[in-house]
Design an enzyme around this catalytic site. Structure first.
Site, PDB file in Angstrom:
ATOM      1  N   SER A  41      -2.325   0.573  -1.244  1.00 18.75           N
ATOM      2  CA  SER A  41      -3.756   0.893  -1.141  1.00 18.75           C
ATOM      3  C   SER A  41      -4.562  -0.342  -1.507  1.00 18.75           C
ATOM      4  O   SER A  41      -4.130  -1.156  -2.338  1.00 18.75           O
ATOM      5  CB  SER A  41      -4.114   2.024  -2.112  1.00 18.75           C
ATOM      6  OG  SER A  41      -5.515   2.196  -2.157  1.00 18.75           O
ATOM      7  N   TYR A  92      -4.203   5.840 -10.408  1.00 16.87           N
ATOM      8  CA  TYR A  92      -3.768   5.727  -9.004  1.00 16.87           C
ATOM      9  C   TYR A  92      -3.669   4.261  -8.592  1.00 16.87           C
ATOM     10  O   TYR A  92      -2.672   3.832  -7.993  1.00 16.87           O
ATOM     11  CB  TYR A  92      -4.763   6.470  -8.119  1.00 16.87           C
ATOM     12  CG  TYR A  92      -4.578   6.280  -6.626  1.00 16.87           C
ATOM     13  CD1 TYR A  92      -3.633   7.024  -5.924  1.00 16.87           C
ATOM     14  CD2 TYR A  92      -5.353   5.356  -5.919  1.00 16.87           C
ATOM     15  CE1 TYR A  92      -3.468   6.852  -4.556  1.00 16.87           C
ATOM     16  CE2 TYR A  92      -5.200   5.180  -4.562  1.00 16.87           C
ATOM     17  CZ  TYR A  92      -4.252   5.925  -3.884  1.00 16.87           C
ATOM     18  OH  TYR A  92      -4.092   5.751  -2.529  1.00 16.87           O
TER      19      TYR A  92
HETATM   20  P1  NAP Z   1      -3.165  13.140   2.643  1.00 23.32           P
HETATM   21  O1  NAP Z   1      -3.886  13.417   3.886  1.00 23.32           O
HETATM   22  O2  NAP Z   1      -3.545  13.858   1.380  1.00 23.32           O
HETATM   23  O3  NAP Z   1      -1.597  13.319   2.902  1.00 23.32           O
HETATM   24  C1  NAP Z   1      -0.711  13.115   1.865  1.00 23.32           C
HETATM   25  C2  NAP Z   1       0.677  13.476   2.305  1.00 23.32           C
HETATM   26  O4  NAP Z   1       1.575  13.230   1.203  1.00 23.32           O
HETATM   27  C3  NAP Z   1       0.821  14.930   2.663  1.00 23.32           C
HETATM   28  O5  NAP Z   1       1.782  15.071   3.679  1.00 23.32           O
HETATM   29  C4  NAP Z   1       1.328  15.554   1.370  1.00 23.32           C
HETATM   30  O6  NAP Z   1       2.104  16.710   1.580  1.00 23.32           O
HETATM   31  C5  NAP Z   1       2.204  14.446   0.865  1.00 23.32           C
HETATM   32  N1  NAP Z   1       2.416  14.526  -0.564  1.00 23.32           N
HETATM   33  C6  NAP Z   1       1.487  14.573  -1.544  1.00 23.32           C
HETATM   34  N2  NAP Z   1       2.087  14.663  -2.737  1.00 23.32           N
HETATM   35  C7  NAP Z   1       3.420  14.689  -2.496  1.00 23.32           C
HETATM   36  C8  NAP Z   1       4.559  14.793  -3.305  1.00 23.32           C
HETATM   37  N3  NAP Z   1       4.484  14.922  -4.637  1.00 23.32           N
HETATM   38  N4  NAP Z   1       5.781  14.790  -2.713  1.00 23.32           N
HETATM   39  C9  NAP Z   1       5.877  14.693  -1.382  1.00 23.32           C
HETATM   40  N5  NAP Z   1       4.850  14.596  -0.553  1.00 23.32           N
HETATM   41  C10 NAP Z   1       3.627  14.602  -1.119  1.00 23.32           C
HETATM   42  O7  NAP Z   1      -3.272  11.610   2.230  1.00 23.32           O
HETATM   43  P2  NAP Z   1      -3.336  10.261   3.100  1.00 23.32           P
HETATM   44  O8  NAP Z   1      -4.708   9.736   2.965  1.00 23.32           O
HETATM   45  O9  NAP Z   1      -2.725  10.442   4.425  1.00 23.32           O
HETATM   46  O10 NAP Z   1      -2.398   9.356   2.176  1.00 23.32           O
HETATM   47  C11 NAP Z   1      -1.139   8.868   2.610  1.00 23.32           C
HETATM   48  C12 NAP Z   1      -0.831   7.619   1.818  1.00 23.32           C
HETATM   49  O11 NAP Z   1      -1.875   6.657   2.054  1.00 23.32           O
HETATM   50  C13 NAP Z   1      -0.793   7.841   0.306  1.00 23.32           C
HETATM   51  O12 NAP Z   1       0.257   7.080  -0.249  1.00 23.32           O
HETATM   52  C14 NAP Z   1      -2.131   7.323  -0.153  1.00 23.32           C
HETATM   53  O13 NAP Z   1      -2.099   6.881  -1.495  1.00 23.32           O
HETATM   54  C15 NAP Z   1      -2.349   6.174   0.819  1.00 23.32           C
HETATM   55  N6  NAP Z   1      -3.742   5.736   0.969  1.00 23.32           N
HETATM   56  C16 NAP Z   1      -4.694   6.542   1.537  1.00 23.32           C
HETATM   57  C17 NAP Z   1      -6.000   6.072   1.650  1.00 23.32           C
HETATM   58  C18 NAP Z   1      -7.109   6.887   2.248  1.00 23.32           C
HETATM   59  O14 NAP Z   1      -8.287   6.473   2.173  1.00 23.32           O
HETATM   60  N7  NAP Z   1      -6.830   8.004   2.887  1.00 23.32           N
HETATM   61  C19 NAP Z   1      -6.327   4.800   1.181  1.00 23.32           C
HETATM   62  C20 NAP Z   1      -5.337   4.025   0.607  1.00 23.32           C
HETATM   63  C21 NAP Z   1      -4.040   4.499   0.504  1.00 23.32           C
HETATM   64  P3  NAP Z   1       1.493  18.217   1.555  1.00 23.32           P
HETATM   65  O15 NAP Z   1       0.104  18.136   2.117  1.00 23.32           O
HETATM   66  O16 NAP Z   1       2.463  18.964   2.421  1.00 23.32           O
HETATM   67  O17 NAP Z   1       1.487  18.681   0.150  1.00 23.32           O
END
Ligand code: NAP
Length: 249
Positions: free
Chosen positions: A144, A158
């Site tokens: 991130s 985080y």
């Molecule tokens: P999201 O829409 O909330 O999706 C998160 C995914 O991770 C979901 O499939 C969720 O599964 C799964 N997950 C959450 N906790 C988990 C656990 N304990 N064990 C296994 N799976 C788990 O989030 P996203 O934005 O796509 O994020 C994906 C990655 O990108 C993360 O690593 C996040 O830190 C990173 N990221 C996101 C952003 C942003 O702005 N969106 C920015 C920087 C980094 P369920 O829904 O089935 O529970």
């Protein structure tokens, strides 16, 4: 004789960035082992979309904070596919906005268990298999921009987990490069997924997106294309690298 499709494991593929990576990886010819934690309906929809473009897809419910669940992921992968070519180490979680003085031991333990220890153990399983296969491989860790920015006053916990992922990416990439395994990281910025709502701050996309140098938030698809680039032969001499997908933030 047809060439077997490469196999990609994507953790946290039921929504957001993981789901976008699954759709794109399927289009690019991968078969998929996809994991989800709670959103089975979301995972089933991602599976159907990938199957529609010809991918073989297997789903596994797994909380990556649980070592037994990671064992289950790899037992299923071994039984269903028997090999792994790429890992998108994506599953990640965030807690609500808070200052450090309001974070307790349980919160810190949980977020490090999911975002750091879980990611490291998932990578361990991939490396073990890729080294045994002897044909290289690709790992992309989803870090991130918070790793660089620190997220003071919002989520220093985080941000610290993502800093750990960056250090891990560099170290592991050095460790496995002689075996032809490339390990890189993508650092998304403000991306339009539900993670912000899960942190109780769904408005972050609308308020912070316009404050980036590019004056907008990004899409999960824009992250996925960068992930798939790093996994591709176009990135064949790239390892231990960090690709910021953050609109200049
Ligand atoms: P999201 O829409 O909330 O999706 C998160 C995914 O991770 C979901 O499939 C969720 O599964 C799964 N997950 C959450 N906790 C988990 C656990 N304990 N064990 C296994 N799976 C788990 O989030 P996203 O934005 O796509 O994020 C994906 C990655 O990108 C993360 O690593 C996040 O830190 C990173 N990221 C996101 C952003 C942003 O702005 N969106 C920015 C920087 C980094 P369920 O829904 O089935 O529970």
């Amino acid at each position: 004789m047809t060439t077997p499709r490469p196999v990609c494991l994507i953790t946290g593929a039921s929504a957001g960035i993981g789901a976008a990576c699954a759709a794109l990886a399927a289009e690019r010819g991968y078969d998929l082992l996809l994991t989800y934690r709670s959103d089975m309906a979301g995972a089933e929809a991602v599976k159907a979309r990938a199957e529609a473009v010809g991918a073989r897809v297997v789903l596994v419910q797994a909380d990556v904070a649980e070592p037994d669940a990671i064992d289950r992921i790899y037992a299923t992968l071994d039984a269903e596919f028997g090999c792994i070519d790429a890992l998108i180490n994506n599953a990640g979680a965030i807690d609500t906005i808070a200052r450090l003085t309001d974070m307790d031991h349980a919160r810190l333990t949980r977020i490090f268990a999911v975002n750091v220890i879980g990611a490291m153990l998932v990578a361990k399983g991939a490396v073990q298999r890729m080294e045994a296969q002897g044909d290289g491989g690709n790992i992309v860790n989803i870090s991130s921009a918070a790793a660089r920015l620190g997220s003071g006053g919002q989520f220093v916990d985080y941000a610290a987990t993502k800093g750990a992922i960056d250090t891990f990416t560099k170290g592991l990439s050095d460790e496995v490069a002689p075996n032809g395994i490339r390990v890189n990281a993508v650092r998304p910025g403000i991306i339009e997924t539900d993670i912000h709502g899960k942190a109780g701050a769904a408005e972050r996309v609308d308020t912070l997106g316009p404050m980036t140098p590019m004056r907008r938030s990004g899409s999960a698809q824009e992250v996925a294309t960068s992930v798939l680039y790093l996994m591709s032969d176009d990135a064949s001499y790239i390892t231990g690298a960090f690709l910021d997908v953050s609109g200049g933030r």
